[in-house]
Design a protein around this motif. Sequence first.
Motif, PDB file in Angstrom:
ATOM      1  N   ASP A  89       0.860  -1.180   0.000  1.00 29.41           N
ATOM      2  CA  ASP A  89       0.000   0.000   0.000  1.00 29.41           C
ATOM      3  C   ASP A  89       0.900   1.235   0.000  1.00 29.41           C
ATOM      4  N   VAL A  90       1.185   1.731  -1.205  1.00 29.47           N
ATOM      5  CA  VAL A  90       2.075   2.872  -1.375  1.00 29.47           C
ATOM      6  C   VAL A  90       1.329   3.961  -2.141  1.00 29.47           C
ATOM      7  N   ARG A  91       1.445   5.197  -1.652  1.00 28.82           N
ATOM      8  CA  ARG A  91       0.851   6.334  -2.367  1.00 28.82           C
ATOM      9  C   ARG A  91       1.897   6.871  -3.344  1.00 28.82           C
ATOM     10  N   VAL A  92       1.585   6.760  -4.627  1.00 31.98           N
ATOM     11  CA  VAL A  92       2.495   7.250  -5.655  1.00 31.98           C
ATOM     12  C   VAL A  92       1.991   8.609  -6.125  1.00 31.98           C
ATOM     13  N   HIS A  93       2.837   9.633  -5.971  1.00 30.66           N
ATOM     14  CA  HIS A  93       2.494  11.003  -6.344  1.00 30.66           C
ATOM     15  C   HIS A  93       3.141  11.354  -7.676  1.00 30.66           C
ATOM     16  N   GLY A 152       7.369   9.462  -5.037  1.00 26.91           N
ATOM     17  CA  GLY A 152       7.114  10.418  -6.115  1.00 26.91           C
ATOM     18  C   GLY A 152       7.668   9.887  -7.419  1.00 26.91           C
ATOM     19  N   VAL A 153       7.008  10.211  -8.525  1.00 27.42           N
ATOM     20  CA  VAL A 153       7.480   9.784  -9.841  1.00 27.42           C
ATOM     21  C   VAL A 153       7.435  10.978 -10.789  1.00 27.42           C
ATOM     22  N   SER A 154       8.483  11.121 -11.603  1.00 26.32           N
ATOM     23  CA  SER A 154       8.511  12.201 -12.585  1.00 26.32           C
ATOM     24  C   SER A 154       7.929  11.712 -13.904  1.00 26.32           C
TER      25      SER A 154
END
Length: 183
Positions: A91-95, A173-175
């Motif tokens: 359960d990871v929040r990817v922004h 976070g992902v670019s």
Amino acid sequence: MCRLGALALLVAVLGGCSDTPAPTPPPPSTATPSTTSASPRPDLVVTLGAEDAAMGLRVLNIELTNEGTRPRTVQGYPAIRLRDDERNLLDVRVHEGSASIATMEDFDSGPTPLTLEPGQKAVAGLVWRNKVTDASVPATNGEYLEVAPTEGDHWQAVPLGAPVDLGNTGELGVSAWAPPRKE
């Protein structure tokens, strides 16, 4: 003529030895067997680039190579999933962008269309902190990374050199995809 009569008698005798009717053969198939596998190799292939870690901030580069025979356009952010050592989904929040993880201009520049000719690459980055904010919450370690390069593409398992150690924040976070930097 005797041979044909004997053969007919033998078929009649052998055919009469069974109480079950002979099975009807299936009609000839008009379909040709498939020569492709269930999961063909994708045109857009994801691999890992360099990882950088300093003072709890982690950055991992993802490379996308067009290994197909035609140009492919990518725009936006890769979809990211992490799994634990037993391959359970975490359960990871990817922004999209660096969010509250860090201030990084190159992560927050936003998506633009990028056409990759065969053999060309694009890059995106992951950023996270190995930060523990609550000692009662266990730390999250992603042992397996899965990436879908664009919406509708299949998930690709990407081997990690080291775990994605999120601490207990559960944020990543992902670019957006961008051309590789010239060095």
